[in-house]
Motif scaffolding. Structure first.
Motif, PDB file in Angstrom:
ATOM      1  N   SER A 360       0.807  -1.214   0.000  1.00  0.00           N
ATOM      2  CA  SER A 360       0.000   0.000   0.000  1.00  0.00           C
ATOM      3  C   SER A 360       0.844   1.270   0.000  1.00  0.00           C
ATOM      4  O   SER A 360       0.413   2.322  -0.486  1.00  0.00           O
ATOM      5  N   LEU A 361       2.078   1.163   0.527  1.00  0.00           N
ATOM      6  CA  LEU A 361       2.954   2.336   0.598  1.00  0.00           C
ATOM      7  C   LEU A 361       3.958   2.391  -0.552  1.00  0.00           C
ATOM      8  O   LEU A 361       4.831   3.258  -0.563  1.00  0.00           O
ATOM      9  N   VAL A 422       4.299   8.705   4.649  1.00  0.00           N
ATOM     10  CA  VAL A 422       4.108   9.986   3.970  1.00  0.00           C
ATOM     11  C   VAL A 422       5.336  10.253   3.115  1.00  0.00           C
ATOM     12  O   VAL A 422       6.369   9.600   3.271  1.00  0.00           O
ATOM     13  N   ALA A 423       5.205  11.181   2.212  1.00  0.00           N
ATOM     14  CA  ALA A 423       6.349  11.576   1.386  1.00  0.00           C
ATOM     15  C   ALA A 423       7.030  12.764   2.056  1.00  0.00           C
ATOM     16  O   ALA A 423       6.521  13.888   2.026  1.00  0.00           O
ATOM     17  N   CYS A 430      12.156  10.937   7.387  1.00  0.00           N
ATOM     18  CA  CYS A 430      10.749  10.656   7.671  1.00  0.00           C
ATOM     19  C   CYS A 430      10.471  10.975   9.129  1.00  0.00           C
ATOM     20  O   CYS A 430      11.230  10.564  10.029  1.00  0.00           O
ATOM     21  N   PRO A 431       9.425  11.691   9.423  1.00  0.00           N
ATOM     22  CA  PRO A 431       9.076  11.949  10.819  1.00  0.00           C
ATOM     23  C   PRO A 431       8.865  10.638  11.569  1.00  0.00           C
ATOM     24  O   PRO A 431       8.315   9.673  11.031  1.00  0.00           O
TER      25      PRO A 431
END
Length: 585
Positions: A360-361, A422-423, A430-431
């Protein structure tokens, strides 16, 4: 891949006829499908009897061989088919006739029967029963021969007749060092690939992976089986290990046959130590949150199976003393299921849920490989037979070889990799809040364990004249192993169908030139056709692994899946053999 082997020993001729290699045999050499019979004829005082007439009769087929003793009282008859129903009759002027019955001739052996003659008129004709000597004093090779009775009665665990070789002194299994077809055997410390397998005196070696090319499983078909472990005769050659020679059964003047069935299943068999260990591990998991493994735990890790081996044989005369036939058929049918796991090994694989997250990612390869159920060979939970489970990593804390605890507190899965949901901005990490773990665990697979094997063997023998014999033997073997795991690929989801067919034709023509000279010409053709998967079908998923340390500290080998990149593959091997042996007594 197509391989064609043509073995010739001799100069190629332009003729369309077969090429023969002429081996001029000295007096001590015998053909690889027969045995020799020799002895000394003496009178009651121990003096040798020269010029005595010796007649050797195979009472099962009516074949007669005649010779006379030399000045030393020695007689010798070569190229006799193995059997235990020979009759030796000795006559000499001034002496009573002597008949020795039930003389055994063993394969590739100098069999010895000495005869003592009495004075004529003292007791008339004397008949005695011959017995094979416990020690062969005429040869210096170390060999053990097994008769058909021994083949059907000795406890060698069924399957290939080559299991019988493990009962031979000096022979044992090479264990993990074995990389051959069939039964692995090591003779006197030699490698498992150093053995020479022959069938009716013809080469039966798999030149690709060693071991026998054609595996005989029907004991009804073999009348003599010999394992030579040291100092074999020169005509064998080729390998330094064991010389394994099997001779198929001929027909006789008497009709004879058999019907048989052997059956075994898990209810009749006790659990072995490996199954007991697995059962304890499954019980631990079932008691700690994995109720879906209750079935495996309840049966104590024992695999469910049923094996049926059934068949029959029939042999007899086509024309008494002139033509004979023998045929046998055997079917091996196995049904069941098998389970395997890598519990406690530290080798991990993705959970199905983690793969769905990766898909999904847009995790690289997740869509095209990780979750593609249309690709043969995996990953582990892709479209393959059976049931697949992923459980948290386990360990053995007390050293008894049985898992008893989870590696992670609370039985949690291992967070092996992280992906970002997220992008992030260009160049920015990445956070932490957006890092999603991809979890892994150890694997358990339950899959069908079914196979079919059919073997048909027939042999026809013709006594064309008193000096000419013709033997024709044909074997057809068809084996099917559906959904077979590739090497090391059971857990990884690497399954293939492995069909195998083998055709083997052997023809032997023997000419008795005189009482001392014999010529034997042999031709053999065999074709092996085996496939590991469908070479023309869907290509398997590639083997994939993640380098470096990604999960459990010290573990550098986990997260591998897929199948070896050399599969699927196939082999078609044609072998032609021609040989001519000239023997002198």
């Amino acid at each position: 891949m197509y391989e064609s082997f043509m073995r010739r020993c001799g100069k190629s001729l332009s003729s369309i006829f077969a090429v023969f290699c002429v081996l001029v045999a000295v007096s001590s050499v015998f053909a690889q499908t027969t045995g020799n019979l020799q002895g000394v004829v003496k009178d009651q005082t121990g003096a040798v009897v020269a010029g005595a007439a010796v007649k050797v009769t195979n009472t099962e087929t009516g074949i007669v061989r005649e010779t006379t003793t030399n000045e030393d009282g020695l007689y010798r008859v070569v190229n006799l088919l193995p059997g235990s129903a020979y009759q030796v009759e000795v006559t000499a002027t001034g002496f009573s006739n002597r008949i020795v019955e039930n003389v055994a001739v063993r394969l590739a052996t100098e069999n010895s029967v000495d005869v003592e003659l009495g004075v004529q008129g003292a007791s008339g004709e004397v008949t005695v029963t011959g017995e094979a000597p416990l020690i062969n004093s005429t040869q210096n090779q170390l060999s053990t021969s097994y008769s058909q009775k021994q083949l059907t009665q000795l406890p060698y665990n069924g399957g290939s007749i080559d299991n019988l070789a493990l009962l031979t002194p000096g022979v044992l299994t090479p264990g993990d060092a074995d990389f051959t077809n069939g039964v692995g055997i090591s003779a006197n410390g030699n490698r498992g690939r150093s053995n020479n397998f022959q069938l009716d005196g013809q080469d039966n070696n798999d030149n690709s992976v060693a071991g026998p090319s054609l595996t005989i499983t029907n004991t009804q078909a073999i009348c003599d089986y010999q394992v030579t472990t040291n100092n074999p005769s020169a005509e064998f050659g080729r390998n330094a290990g064991a010389q394994v020679n099997a001779v198929t059964c001929p027909g006789t003047n008497n009709f004879h046959g058999s019907l048989f069935e052997y059956f075994s299943n898990n209810s009749l068999n006790a659990r072995n130590n490996i199954e007991k260990q697995a059962g304890t591990a499954y019980r631990f998991l079932a008691n700690n949150g994995f109720s879906q493994l209750e079935g495996l735990a309840n049966r104590g890790g024992q695999n469910i199976f049923s094996n049926n081996r059934l068949g029959g044989s029939l042999g007899g005369p086509i024309k008494k003393n002139r033509a004979f036939f023998f045929a046998t058929f055997q079917a091996d049918i196995q049904n069941g299921e098998a389970d395997t796991s890598n519990l406690g090994s530290g080798g991990l694989t993705f959970t199905p849920q983690s793969v769905q997250i990766a898909r999904s990612l847009g995790f690289p390869g997740a869509i095209s490989i990780l979750g593609n159920t249309n690709v043969g060979g995996g990953p582990a939970f892709a479209n393959v037979p059976g049931t697949f489970y992923v459980v948290p990593a386990t360990q053995d804390t007390n050293g008894d070889g049985v898992i008893d605890a989870f590696v992670n507190p609370g039985g949690a899965f291992t967070n092996s990799l992280f992906v970002c949901n997220v992008a992030p901005a260009a160049g920015a990490p990445c956070p932490v809040a957006n890092l999603v773990p991809l979890q892994t665990g150890e694997a358990i697979r339950i899959s069908g364990n079914n196979s079919r094997s059919y073997q048909f063997i027939t042999k026809e023998d013709f006594n064309i004249t008193d000096k000419d014999t013709l033997n024709v033997r044909y074997i057809y073997d068809n084996t099917k192993f559906p959904n077979t795991p590739a090497a090391g690929g059971f857990l990884a989801g690497s399954f293939f169908d492995v069909p195998s067919k083998n055709n083997n034709l052997g023809v032997t023509y023997t000419r008795l030139i005189s009482s001392t000279f014999t010529n034997e010409a042999r031709f053999n053709f065999s074709r092996l056709d085996v496939k590991f998967g469908d070479p023309n079908g869907t290509l398997p998923a590639p083997g994939i692994s993640f380098s470096g340390q990604r999960d459990v500290p010290g573990n550098f080998s986990s997260l591998g899946f897929g199948t070896a990149n050399n599969l699927p593959q196939s082999r078609k091997v044609d072998v032609y053999q021609e040989q001519d042996t000239f023997s002198s007594a």
